[in-house]
Scaffold this motif. Structure first.
Motif, PDB file in Angstrom:
ATOM      1  N   PHE A 141       0.956  -1.229  -0.102  1.00 50.63           N
ATOM      2  CA  PHE A 141      -0.006  -0.074  -0.099  1.00 50.63           C
ATOM      3  C   PHE A 141       0.910   1.173  -0.052  1.00 50.63           C
ATOM      4  O   PHE A 141       2.181   1.274   0.434  1.00 50.63           O
ATOM      5  N   PRO A 142       0.333   2.545  -0.528  1.00 45.19           N
ATOM      6  CA  PRO A 142       1.486   3.541  -0.405  1.00 45.19           C
ATOM      7  C   PRO A 142       1.292   4.039   1.025  1.00 45.19           C
ATOM      8  O   PRO A 142       0.661   3.804   1.980  1.00 45.19           O
ATOM      9  N   LEU A 143       2.649   4.372   1.185  1.00 45.93           N
ATOM     10  CA  LEU A 143       3.281   4.793   2.556  1.00 45.93           C
ATOM     11  C   LEU A 143       2.302   6.112   2.895  1.00 45.93           C
ATOM     12  O   LEU A 143       1.823   6.913   2.102  1.00 45.93           O
ATOM     13  N   ALA A 149       3.298  10.503   6.816  1.00 44.91           N
ATOM     14  CA  ALA A 149       4.174  10.605   8.110  1.00 44.91           C
ATOM     15  C   ALA A 149       5.159   9.768   8.073  1.00 44.91           C
ATOM     16  O   ALA A 149       6.521   9.566   8.477  1.00 44.91           O
ATOM     17  N   GLN A 150       4.839   8.235   7.505  1.00 44.36           N
ATOM     18  CA  GLN A 150       5.734   7.263   7.216  1.00 44.36           C
ATOM     19  C   GLN A 150       6.862   7.758   6.501  1.00 44.36           C
ATOM     20  O   GLN A 150       8.124   7.620   6.463  1.00 44.36           O
ATOM     21  N   LYS A 151       6.490   8.478   5.364  1.00 50.63           N
ATOM     22  CA  LYS A 151       7.646   8.745   4.436  1.00 50.63           C
ATOM     23  C   LYS A 151       8.599   9.848   5.100  1.00 50.63           C
ATOM     24  O   LYS A 151       9.797   9.796   5.059  1.00 50.63           O
ATOM     25  N   VAL A 162      -0.684   3.330  18.432  1.00 47.31           N
ATOM     26  CA  VAL A 162      -0.869   1.917  17.998  1.00 47.31           C
ATOM     27  C   VAL A 162      -1.380   2.149  16.763  1.00 47.31           C
ATOM     28  O   VAL A 162      -2.395   2.670  16.773  1.00 47.31           O
ATOM     29  N   GLY A 163      -1.087   1.192  15.827  1.00 47.59           N
ATOM     30  CA  GLY A 163      -1.499   1.116  14.459  1.00 47.59           C
ATOM     31  C   GLY A 163      -1.047   1.699  13.425  1.00 47.59           C
ATOM     32  O   GLY A 163      -1.862   1.972  12.501  1.00 47.59           O
ATOM     33  N   SER A 164       0.080   2.681  13.930  1.00 50.01           N
ATOM     34  CA  SER A 164       0.356   3.795  12.735  1.00 50.01           C
ATOM     35  C   SER A 164       1.267   3.387  12.061  1.00 50.01           C
ATOM     36  O   SER A 164       1.713   4.171  11.018  1.00 50.01           O
ATOM     37  N   GLY A 165       1.812   2.127  12.042  1.00 54.12           N
ATOM     38  CA  GLY A 165       2.694   1.430  10.947  1.00 54.12           C
ATOM     39  C   GLY A 165       4.156   1.582  11.284  1.00 54.12           C
ATOM     40  O   GLY A 165       4.745   2.087  10.296  1.00 54.12           O
ATOM     41  N   LYS A 166       4.372   1.437  12.353  1.00 55.36           N
ATOM     42  CA  LYS A 166       5.730   1.491  12.881  1.00 55.36           C
ATOM     43  C   LYS A 166       6.641   0.405  12.282  1.00 55.36           C
ATOM     44  O   LYS A 166       8.014   0.612  11.679  1.00 55.36           O
ATOM     45  N   THR A 167       6.191  -0.699  12.282  1.00 53.10           N
ATOM     46  CA  THR A 167       6.898  -1.985  12.071  1.00 53.10           C
ATOM     47  C   THR A 167       7.371  -1.807  10.315  1.00 53.10           C
ATOM     48  O   THR A 167       8.647  -2.052  10.142  1.00 53.10           O
ATOM     49  N   LEU A 168       6.538  -1.370   9.380  1.00 50.43           N
ATOM     50  CA  LEU A 168       6.925  -1.009   7.963  1.00 50.43           C
ATOM     51  C   LEU A 168       8.141  -0.003   8.020  1.00 50.43           C
ATOM     52  O   LEU A 168       8.796  -0.252   7.190  1.00 50.43           O
ATOM     53  N   GLY A 199      -8.441   5.332   5.933  1.00 47.82           N
ATOM     54  CA  GLY A 199      -9.462   4.281   6.213  1.00 47.82           C
ATOM     55  C   GLY A 199      -9.821   3.851   7.278  1.00 47.82           C
ATOM     56  O   GLY A 199     -10.924   3.000   7.645  1.00 47.82           O
ATOM     57  N   ARG A 200      -9.044   4.223   8.475  1.00 44.76           N
ATOM     58  CA  ARG A 200      -9.433   3.785   9.650  1.00 44.76           C
ATOM     59  C   ARG A 200     -10.483   4.621  10.473  1.00 44.76           C
ATOM     60  O   ARG A 200     -10.297   5.982  10.315  1.00 44.76           O
ATOM     61  N   LYS A 201     -11.386   3.902  11.102  1.00 45.01           N
ATOM     62  CA  LYS A 201     -12.550   4.662  11.751  1.00 45.01           C
ATOM     63  C   LYS A 201     -12.034   4.721  13.044  1.00 45.01           C
ATOM     64  O   LYS A 201     -11.495   3.686  13.718  1.00 45.01           O
ATOM     65  N   VAL A 206      -0.041  -7.335  19.085  1.00 48.17           N
ATOM     66  CA  VAL A 206      -0.810  -8.344  18.151  1.00 48.17           C
ATOM     67  C   VAL A 206      -1.838  -7.661  17.269  1.00 48.17           C
ATOM     68  O   VAL A 206      -2.242  -6.529  17.358  1.00 48.17           O
ATOM     69  N   ASN A 207      -1.667  -8.080  16.005  1.00 44.78           N
ATOM     70  CA  ASN A 207      -2.369  -7.553  14.927  1.00 44.78           C
ATOM     71  C   ASN A 207      -3.145  -8.476  14.245  1.00 44.78           C
ATOM     72  O   ASN A 207      -3.224  -9.343  13.792  1.00 44.78           O
ATOM     73  N   VAL A 208      -4.601  -8.376  14.462  1.00 49.61           N
ATOM     74  CA  VAL A 208      -5.650  -9.044  13.988  1.00 49.61           C
ATOM     75  C   VAL A 208      -6.657  -8.148  13.498  1.00 49.61           C
ATOM     76  O   VAL A 208      -7.784  -7.677  14.257  1.00 49.61           O
TER      77      VAL A 208
HETATM   78  P1  ADP Z   1       2.192  -0.315  14.982  1.00 44.64           P
HETATM   79  O1  ADP Z   1       2.725   1.142  14.664  1.00 44.64           O
HETATM   80  O2  ADP Z   1       1.111  -0.261  15.949  1.00 44.64           O
HETATM   81  O3  ADP Z   1       3.338  -1.223  15.376  1.00 44.64           O
HETATM   82  P2  ADP Z   1       1.748  -1.603  12.896  1.00 44.64           P
HETATM   83  O4  ADP Z   1       3.111  -1.567  11.963  1.00 44.64           O
HETATM   84  O5  ADP Z   1       1.550  -3.104  13.529  1.00 44.64           O
HETATM   85  O6  ADP Z   1       1.353  -0.707  13.868  1.00 44.64           O
HETATM   86  O7  ADP Z   1       0.592  -1.585  11.471  1.00 44.64           O
HETATM   87  C1  ADP Z   1      -0.679  -1.705  11.849  1.00 44.64           C
HETATM   88  C2  ADP Z   1      -1.226  -2.083  10.592  1.00 44.64           C
HETATM   89  O8  ADP Z   1      -1.249  -1.123   9.564  1.00 44.64           O
HETATM   90  C3  ADP Z   1      -0.580  -3.339   9.853  1.00 44.64           C
HETATM   91  O9  ADP Z   1      -1.827  -4.465   9.717  1.00 44.64           O
HETATM   92  C4  ADP Z   1       0.095  -2.802   8.862  1.00 44.64           C
HETATM   93  O10 ADP Z   1       0.219  -3.693   7.713  1.00 44.64           O
HETATM   94  C5  ADP Z   1      -1.023  -1.500   8.213  1.00 44.64           C
HETATM   95  N1  ADP Z   1      -0.341  -0.515   7.577  1.00 44.64           N
HETATM   96  C6  ADP Z   1       0.936   0.058   8.113  1.00 44.64           C
HETATM   97  N2  ADP Z   1       1.063   1.139   7.177  1.00 44.64           N
HETATM   98  C7  ADP Z   1       0.162   1.308   6.305  1.00 44.64           C
HETATM   99  C8  ADP Z   1      -0.102   2.161   5.224  1.00 44.64           C
HETATM  100  N3  ADP Z   1       0.699   3.237   4.839  1.00 44.64           N
HETATM  101  N4  ADP Z   1      -1.359   1.927   4.628  1.00 44.64           N
HETATM  102  C9  ADP Z   1      -2.147   1.009   5.146  1.00 44.64           C
HETATM  103  N5  ADP Z   1      -1.861  -0.035   6.203  1.00 44.64           N
HETATM  104  C10 ADP Z   1      -0.661   0.211   6.669  1.00 44.64           C
END
Ligand code: ADP
Ligand code: MG
Length: 699
Positions: free
Chosen positions: A268-270, A273-275, A299-305, A452-454, A554-556
């Motif tokens: 998905f596109p970054l 903030a991730q960029k 939480v859920g902001s996409g730090k892992t990526l 898209g997150r509510k 945990v990611n579900v």
């Molecule tokens: P956290 O910051 O809490 O560690 P995660 O890295 O687990 O968050 O990311 C939460 C979810 O969001 C994961 O399912 C991840 O694949 C998804 N995600 C991360 N970056 C994006 C993005 N740019 N667009 C859509 N989904 C994303």
């Protein structure tokens, strides 16, 4: 040097060896200097006298002045008496009441004599009364000189030994009177002048003995600033030394691996903030200095990526990278996530935790040593063991609050040069606190959630509304969603906790016979825990009943309801973390906080904040205010408990900033600490480090 500060307190009039022993045992006060730094926790304005006709039941401690008309004694059982003195100031009558030492009272105080009475007025039998008031003959005191009366904390043992706040006040006053020479200044004149601070001598005298509220507040500002300034100076100097001494690996190339991933594997596109954060990290790693960066993101902001893409830059520069999670489950989840992201890219990613044993373990260790393992995923155990990397260039630490400064230092022994370090945390740390704890870290923030997150809808339910709650859960599951139900750790005993969970689990099984449930708690074998968790992740079970082991990571995405039972037992940041487990998919998610009816004011506030906002930073600020920084998760574990005597990180944010700016200015002007005009600062810093153990922890 003004040696009187090191003088033994027992020679202060009114102290002596006995009181000295108590003060030393109870408060650690042994010298004049210690006593000077034992600051009042509040003040009461004693320059004002109230009329009896002005009193109201809501008033705090106040003073009135009047004549005693008569005494009355009441028997309250064998050898117990209550003495009441009726007093008037011409505008009304009040009762002064004593329950002890009745005989002494009638001996000490006389009718038709004017007294100043100090106490808290309460209403009893339609009349104002003061219980056990402080009394002084009006003729003996000069009200205009009473000013603000200081109040000092005292312990039970002190009170038993007759050392009250008033005693401390008297001792402190007689000590101040003996300090005939002004106390030496400990801040350079250019700071005192620019910031218009009062002198140290004035500050100490006025903090204990202010005549006006103004004097008091100037004294407090000066002392708070000084305290925070030396903390900041220590941090800023440490960071600057560190930067000079240790060069970092220079990652010049953004190459094949990064670009291949970015162009062909990014699902998905970054987010913006991730960029931005990836750019910040890239610039740091290419600068030639060692990166120490704190990545904050809700939480859920996409730090892992972000972590993964940064690791790929290390790989492009022929270095190895390592990511550490706080638990085995999370390490395994990271492994799975990273492998899935990378797909068929030829990158060797391996796991090393306590469960990896035997032949597999030997293979992984071998691969780390010969450099063929490019990304290692593990728990903190990785750094405890003798894992030898060939060329470790980059380390990611997930969830800082479980990872102390001492551990961070251990990473270094893993390679000749310190690797770049990225510490990720979802516990948002307010800026002023981050500046103080992680002063040597730069901070990046992901302040945007993927699109898209509510926002999660949070509601509060009482424990007698469970039937409707179960109904709601059932509806969600019938729509294909999954549900977390969290039991608190009560901590009295692990067995009771477990029993609590087991019973709750049985109840839920009976309530939901049509669904499948998973159960996870801290005392299960890691492999069993993992299996139960995976069943939920794969969607084989609809409800996950757990203790707080699911707190982080945990990611579900299909889970849409988070029920937290006994929510009053959780802190704000914990509640927020737990809530972050839902709201990860496209569907509307819910967080239900269940409590009983007996809520303390503070708990009610916590619940309100949770229902009002999803913003982790707002929650962290509120948390800091409610609990104070000493309690904040992470400060204890990181070995940096604060020992601030007067400043308050939560409330004195502006002063923290001011102190930081001054410290920075000085280091920039004199990075090698050679200039004459700053010498007093370095010797003062050295002196403070000697006397205060907690300072050492910062460096
Ligand atoms: P956290 O910051 O809490 O560690 P995660 O890295 O687990 O968050 O990311 C939460 C979810 O969001 C994961 O399912 C991840 O694949 C998804 N995600 C991360 N970056 C994006 C993005 N740019 N667009 C859509 N989904 C994303
Ligand atoms: Mg995470």
């Amino acid at each position: 040097m003004y040696d009187i500060l090191h003088q033994d307190i027992q020679y202060i009039p009114g102290v002596g060896p006995k009181r000295k022993e108590i003060l030393s045992k109870e408060l650690g006060i042994t010298t004049v200097g210690d006593l000077l730094e034992y600051y009042p926790y509040k003040y009461v304005d004693r320059s004002k006298i109230y009329k009896v006709s002005e009193l109201s039941g809501e008033m705090p401690f106040v003073q009135i002045k009047g004549n005693i008309l008569s005494f009355e004694e009441f028997d309250m059982g064998p050898r117990k008496k209550r003495v009441v003195a009726h007093m008037t100031d011409g505008t009304g009558i009040v009762d002064l009441v004593w329950f002890m030492h009745a005989q002494q009272i009638t001996k000490n105080y006389r009718v038709n004599t004017e007294y100043v009475v100090f106490g808290k007025p309460t209403i009893y039998n339609g009349r104002y009364q003061f219980a056990h008031p402080e009394m002084e003959k009006a003729a003996d005191i000069q009200l205009s000189e009473m000013g603000m009366q200081p109040y000092y904390m005292t312990t039970d043992r002190m009170k038993k030994a007759g050392i009250t706040s008033r005693t401390v006040e008297k001792i402190t006053k007689s000590m101040l009177e003996r300090l005939t020479e002004p106390l030496p200044e400990t801040l350079p004149p250019f700071i005192v002048n620019r910031l218009r601070l009062v002198s140290r001598d004035t500050a100490f005298r006025h903090i204990h003995y202010p005549k006006t509220a103004d004097e008091m507040s100037h004294a407090r500002v000066r002392l708070k600033f000084e305290e925070l300034f030396y903390v900041q100076l220590n941090i800023v100097r440490y960071a600057s030394d560190h930067r000079r001494k240790f060069r970092g690996y220079e990652f010049r190339h953004v190459g094949e691996i990064f670009n291949e991933f970015y162009q062909h594997h990014l699902p998905f596109p970054l987010t913006g903030a991730q960029k931005r954060v990836i750019r910040e990290i890239r610039a740091d790693m290419g600068s030639g200095r060692q990166m120490n960066r704190l990545l904050q993101g809700d939480v859920g902001s996409g730090k892992t990526l972000v972590a993964l893409m940064s690791m790929l830059i290390a790989l492009d520069n022929r270095f190895q990278a390592c990511i550490m999670a706080p638990t085995e489950i999370l390490a395994e989840q990271h492994l799975a996530t990273i492998r899935e992201f990378l797909g068929d890219m030829p990158v060797r990613v391996e796991l090393l935790t306590g469960i990896v044993k035997g032949k597999k373990r030997r293979e992984v260790l071998q691969g780390i040593a010969d450099g063929s393992v490019q990304i290692l995923v593990g728990t903190h155990a990785v750094i405890e063991e003798t894992v030898q990397f060939l060329r470790l260039g980059f380390v990611v630490v997930d969830e800082q609050h479980r990872f102390g400064v001492a551990q961070r230092a251990k990473l270094w022994s893993k390679s000749q040069n310190p690797p770049h370090v990225l510490v990720m945390t979802a516990t948002p740390i307010p800026r002023t606190l981050a500046m103080t704890i992680y002063g040597d870290l730069d901070v990046s923030v992901i302040d945007e959630l993927p699109p898209g997150r509510k926002p999660v809808v949070t509601v509060h339910k009482y424990d007698n509304q469970m039937t409707s709650l179960y109904q709601g859960i059932r509806q969600q599951i019938l729509q294909g969603r999954q549900v977390y139900i969290v039991f608190p750790l009560i901590k009295e005993s692990e067995r009771i906790d477990l029993k609590n969970l087991e019973e709750g689990f049985e109840t839920l099984r009976q309530v939901f016979p049509e669904f499948r449930l998973s159960k996870v708690h801290g005392q299960m074998k890691p492999a069993d825990k993992e299996e139960e968790m995976q069943r939920f992740v794969r969607g084989e079970t609809q409800i996950l009943v757990a203790t707080t082991v699911i707190e982080v990571g945990v990611n579900v995405p299909n889970a849409s309801v988070m029920v937290i039972l006994d929510a009053q037992r959780f802190g704000l940041s914990q509640l927020h973390q737990l809530r972050g487990r839902v709201g990860r998919g496209a569907d509307q998610s819910y967080c239900i906080l269940v409590t009983n009816h007996k809520l303390s004011k503070e708990t009610a506030m916590r619940i309100d904040i949770m229902c009002d906002t999803n913003d982790g930073f707002q929650i962290a600020e509120a948390d800091l205010k409610l609990r104070g920084p000493g309690d904040l998760e992470g400060t204890q574990q990181s070995g940096m408990a604060f020992d601030l005597k007067i400043a308050d990180i939560a409330r004195d944010g502006q002063i923290v900033q001011l102190a930081r700016d001054e410290a920075q200015r000085i280091i920039e002007d004199d990075p090698l600490c050679q200039k004459n005009e700053y010498q007093m600062l370095w010797s003062r810093l050295a002196e403070l480090r000697k006397t205060n153990i907690n300072w050492a922890a910062i460096s």
